[in-house]
Design an enzyme around this catalytic site. Structure first.
Site, mmCIF file in Angstrom:
data_model
loop_
_atom_site.group_PDB
_atom_site.id
_atom_site.type_symbol
_atom_site.label_atom_id
_atom_site.label_comp_id
_atom_site.label_asym_id
_atom_site.label_seq_id
_atom_site.Cartn_x
_atom_site.Cartn_y
_atom_site.Cartn_z
ATOM 1 N N LYS A 1 -13.804 0.388 7.502
ATOM 2 C CA LYS A 1 -12.984 -0.705 6.626
ATOM 3 C C LYS A 1 -13.012 -2.301 7.102
ATOM 4 O O LYS A 1 -13.049 -3.186 6.435
ATOM 5 C CB LYS A 1 -11.313 -0.234 7.046
ATOM 6 N N LYS B 1 -12.608 -24.960 -7.606
ATOM 7 C CA LYS B 1 -13.106 -23.707 -8.142
ATOM 8 C C LYS B 1 -14.203 -23.852 -9.310
ATOM 9 O O LYS B 1 -14.603 -22.917 -9.904
ATOM 10 C CB LYS B 1 -12.000 -22.902 -8.582
ATOM 11 N N ILE C 1 0.742 -1.299 0.078
ATOM 12 C CA ILE C 1 -0.209 -0.091 -0.026
ATOM 13 C C ILE C 1 0.705 1.224 0.038
ATOM 14 O O ILE C 1 0.760 2.140 -0.759
ATOM 15 C CB ILE C 1 -1.051 0.112 1.447
ATOM 16 N N ASP D 1 11.328 2.999 5.343
ATOM 17 C CA ASP D 1 10.941 1.692 5.635
ATOM 18 C C ASP D 1 12.026 1.045 6.432
ATOM 19 O O ASP D 1 13.249 1.465 6.154
ATOM 20 C CB ASP D 1 10.797 0.973 4.435
ATOM 21 N N CYS E 1 -5.939 -9.794 4.433
ATOM 22 C CA CYS E 1 -6.895 -8.796 4.925
ATOM 23 C C CYS E 1 -8.188 -9.586 5.090
ATOM 24 O O CYS E 1 -8.545 -9.308 6.324
ATOM 25 C CB CYS E 1 -7.275 -7.802 3.656
ATOM 26 N N ARG F 1 1.647 -15.761 -0.037
ATOM 27 C CA ARG F 1 1.531 -15.823 1.305
ATOM 28 C C ARG F 1 0.141 -15.819 2.080
ATOM 29 O O ARG F 1 -0.978 -15.503 1.322
ATOM 30 C CB ARG F 1 1.984 -14.300 1.818
HETATM 31 N N1 SAJ Z 1 -12.170 -15.547 -2.688
HETATM 32 C C1 SAJ Z 1 -13.306 -16.566 -2.553
HETATM 33 N N2 SAJ Z 1 -14.536 -16.423 -3.353
HETATM 34 C C2 SAJ Z 1 -14.897 -15.246 -3.600
HETATM 35 C C3 SAJ Z 1 -14.010 -13.990 -3.785
HETATM 36 C C4 SAJ Z 1 -12.675 -14.086 -3.005
HETATM 37 O O1 SAJ Z 1 -12.998 -17.753 -2.197
HETATM 38 O O2 SAJ Z 1 -16.006 -15.138 -4.603
HETATM 39 C C5 SAJ Z 1 -11.173 -15.780 -1.732
HETATM 40 C C6 SAJ Z 1 -10.090 -15.189 -2.676
HETATM 41 O O3 SAJ Z 1 -9.594 -16.595 -3.463
HETATM 42 C C7 SAJ Z 1 -8.726 -15.046 -1.810
HETATM 43 C C8 SAJ Z 1 -9.652 -14.253 -0.558
HETATM 44 O O4 SAJ Z 1 -11.052 -14.655 -0.979
HETATM 45 O O5 SAJ Z 1 -8.281 -15.955 -1.188
HETATM 46 C C9 SAJ Z 1 -9.539 -12.777 -0.710
HETATM 47 O O6 SAJ Z 1 -9.373 -12.115 -2.065
HETATM 48 P P1 SAJ Z 1 -10.215 -10.714 -2.503
HETATM 49 O O7 SAJ Z 1 -10.005 -10.792 -3.924
HETATM 50 O O8 SAJ Z 1 -11.734 -10.991 -2.033
HETATM 51 O O9 SAJ Z 1 -9.630 -9.778 -1.585
HETATM 52 P P2 SAJ Z 1 -8.094 -9.252 -1.344
HETATM 53 O O10 SAJ Z 1 -7.744 -9.822 0.037
HETATM 54 O O11 SAJ Z 1 -7.316 -9.263 -2.449
HETATM 55 O O12 SAJ Z 1 -8.461 -7.522 -0.777
HETATM 56 C C10 SAJ Z 1 -9.465 -7.292 -0.052
HETATM 57 C C11 SAJ Z 1 -10.074 -6.292 -0.843
HETATM 58 N N3 SAJ Z 1 -11.678 -6.069 0.107
HETATM 59 C C12 SAJ Z 1 -12.878 -6.039 -0.390
HETATM 60 O O13 SAJ Z 1 -12.986 -6.299 -1.665
HETATM 61 C C13 SAJ Z 1 -14.000 -5.700 0.546
HETATM 62 C C14 SAJ Z 1 -9.677 -4.927 -1.120
HETATM 63 O O14 SAJ Z 1 -10.541 -3.739 -1.680
HETATM 64 C C15 SAJ Z 1 -9.109 -4.346 0.276
HETATM 65 O O15 SAJ Z 1 -8.271 -3.007 0.254
HETATM 66 C C16 SAJ Z 1 -7.902 -5.566 0.769
HETATM 67 O O16 SAJ Z 1 -8.822 -6.788 1.114
HETATM 68 C C17 SAJ Z 1 -7.362 -4.882 1.713
HETATM 69 O O17 SAJ Z 1 -6.031 -4.462 1.813
HETATM 70 O O18 SAJ Z 1 -8.017 -4.671 2.979
#
Ligand code: SAJ
Length: 431
Positions: free
Chosen positions: A218, A423, A14, A33, A272, A345
């Site tokens: 958040k 999936k 970020i 950093d 997250c 990770r």
């Molecule tokens: N996942 C599923 N099914 C889905 C969607 C996601 O199993 O339908 C899984 C993904 O494979 C992954 C996990 O969820 O393992 C998280 O992936 P993600 O794409 O949902 O989210 P992140 O962790 O990459 O990013 C999230 C985002 N938050 C939201 O969409 C509410 C992002 O906007 C935030 O800024 C980020 O967390 C953060 O930094 O908090």
């Protein structure tokens, strides 16, 4: 007010894109950093993380003299803190993880050394409710000659706000500009100063609230996604029991104009969605029943997938009486925490592969098109192979991540192979 020099503390996924974004608007940016390797890499015009478009932006910013990295804070007009907020190690498997605020504490204490009247400090790290006030208290303790909003309100020398980052890894540069921003100032003056800083590059709306509500907003966003994914994951387990294709089911249900179910998978990973709900649960355990249950459902899913693989191993052995357990070959398709990225990770896919490796079945292979080398922790137990090598030599293929390359594989290419498709990209339910 004018913020000409901006310091970003924490140059990770970020902080570095945010620093580069300010620099692209010709602000003088000092990136800080504790990782000297990151500092040296950035000062050489390179990046130590992977994010589309970021490398060119950082190079331009450094070459143009707008971005410079250092290991300790220097005076600036605004400080943005974007350091990790992980949780502390849990004592037992059933205990609730507690947030680890030590990175914020040490970032705040290092900023305090150069803080002066008129400065603005923004906490961007995803944080439990109350952290901004805690950070303000740490700053006040370290800077007895300055006044802070918690004691002097709008007249304080230093302004403080929580403006959580909300960008999606892989789309950070676009989302930093386009997303709306939640601005949680400790006073309205703090909020207005923060808006001035973000309007340097944010095209979305900057919506003002207080610090506590911004913290909770958040956490709510990520918990909402976690709960929705848990619903999909629970459906997949129910459907497996009832012999129903969960992906067909979800497509059908989503035809309803007011239903929008997310996709099941091998579990929830990343830094997250699987972490932030715990910040709500640990503060209000009795009131967070649904959020807690969702976490448990998503955390259980990798174990469920491992059990499916064990059943498949038993099936291979019962169908081939000449085979021993040591003759069975299993391939994991995908190790990243989500599709089309190289980030392993906090990945449920990687954890499943590690767990399978610990059972000492014959041979464990992995296909991960986004990396060239396996991490040292699994290098000796798992072989990194091509899609073709995995299909040709496996008794069981476990699809764990829906990478674009895997979607091109036709199910007919698998001959006499048991498929476990978490999936739903190869059609026909889980098997
Ligand atoms: N996942 C599923 N099914 C889905 C969607 C996601 O199993 O339908 C899984 C993904 O494979 C992954 C996990 O969820 O393992 C998280 O992936 P993600 O794409 O949902 O989210 P992140 O962790 O990459 O990013 C999230 C985002 N938050 C939201 O969409 C509410 C992002 O906007 C935030 O800024 C980020 O967390 C953060 O930094 O908090």
């Amino acid at each position: 007010m004018s913020f000409n020099t901006i310091s970003v503390i924490g140059l990770g996924y970020i902080g570095l894109p945010t620093a580069a974004m300010f620099a692209s608007k010709q602000k003088k940016v000092i990136g800080v950093d504790v990782n000297q390797h990151a500092v040296d890499t950035i000062n050489a015009g390179n990046i130590h993380i992977i994010e589309p478009e970021l490398d060119a932006m950082v190079k331009k910013a450094v070459d143009g003299g707008f971005l410079r990295a250092t290991a300790s804070p220097e005076p600036a007009d605004a400080f943005l803190i974007a350091v990790p907020t992980p949780f502390l190690p849990v004592k037992t498997e059933s205990s609730i993880p507690e947030p680890d605020l030590s990175y914020i504490e040490s970032a705040a204490k290092s900023v305090a050394k150069v803080l002066k009247k008129g400065d603005l400090v923004i906490l961007e790290s995803t944080s439990p409710v109350g952290t901004t006030e805690q950070m303000a208290a740490w700053l006040a303790e370290e800077c007895p000659d300055l006044t802070f909003p918690q004691t002097h309100g709008v007249d304080s020398d230093v302004r403080i706000a929580h403006c959580p980052e909300r960008v999606l890894p892989g789309h950070v540069i676009r989302e930093l500009v386009k997303n709306d921003r939640v601005i949680g100032g400790m006073t309205d003056r703090c909020s207005q100063a923060s808006i001035e800083v973000y309007k340097t590059f944010v095209e979305g709306d900057c919506v003002v609230t207080n610090a506590k509500t911004a913290e909770m907003a958040k956490l709510t966003e990520n918990s909402s996604r976690d709960v929705s994914i848990a619903f999909a994951n629970e459906l997949s387990i129910i459907c497996d029991k009832l012999d129903i294709d969960v992906w067909e089911l979800i497509n059908l249900a989503n035809l309803h104009p007011r239903v929008n179910i997310l996709q099941p998978g091998p579990g929830v990973g990343g830094h997250c969605i699987a972490v932030d709900p715990w910040f709500i649960i640990s503060k209000t355990p009795n009131e967070s029943q649904l959020i807690h249950t969702a976490r448990n459902v998503n955390d259980y899913k990798p174990k469920w997938v491992v059990d499916k693989v064990k059943l498949a191993v038993a099936e291979v052995l019962s169908k081939n009486i000449d085979k021993k357990v040591s003759d069975v070959t299993i391939s994991c398709f995908g190790l990243a925490f989500k599709p089309n990225i190289d980030d392993l990770r906090e990945s449920p896919a990687l954890n499943i592969a590690k767990e399978l490796a610990s059972f000492n079945f014959g041979k464990l292979l992995a296909v991960e098109p986004n990396i060239d080398e396996l991490p040292a922790s699994i290098k000796n137990d798992i072989g990194l192979v091509s899609i073709k090598a995995a299909i040709d030599s496996s008794d069981i293929c476990v699809l764990l991540v829906d990478h674009a390359e895997f979607k091109l594989i036709n199910k007919s290419e698998f001959d006499n192979v048991i498929i476990i498709d978490t999936k739903g990209i190869w059609g026909g339910g889980l098997r």
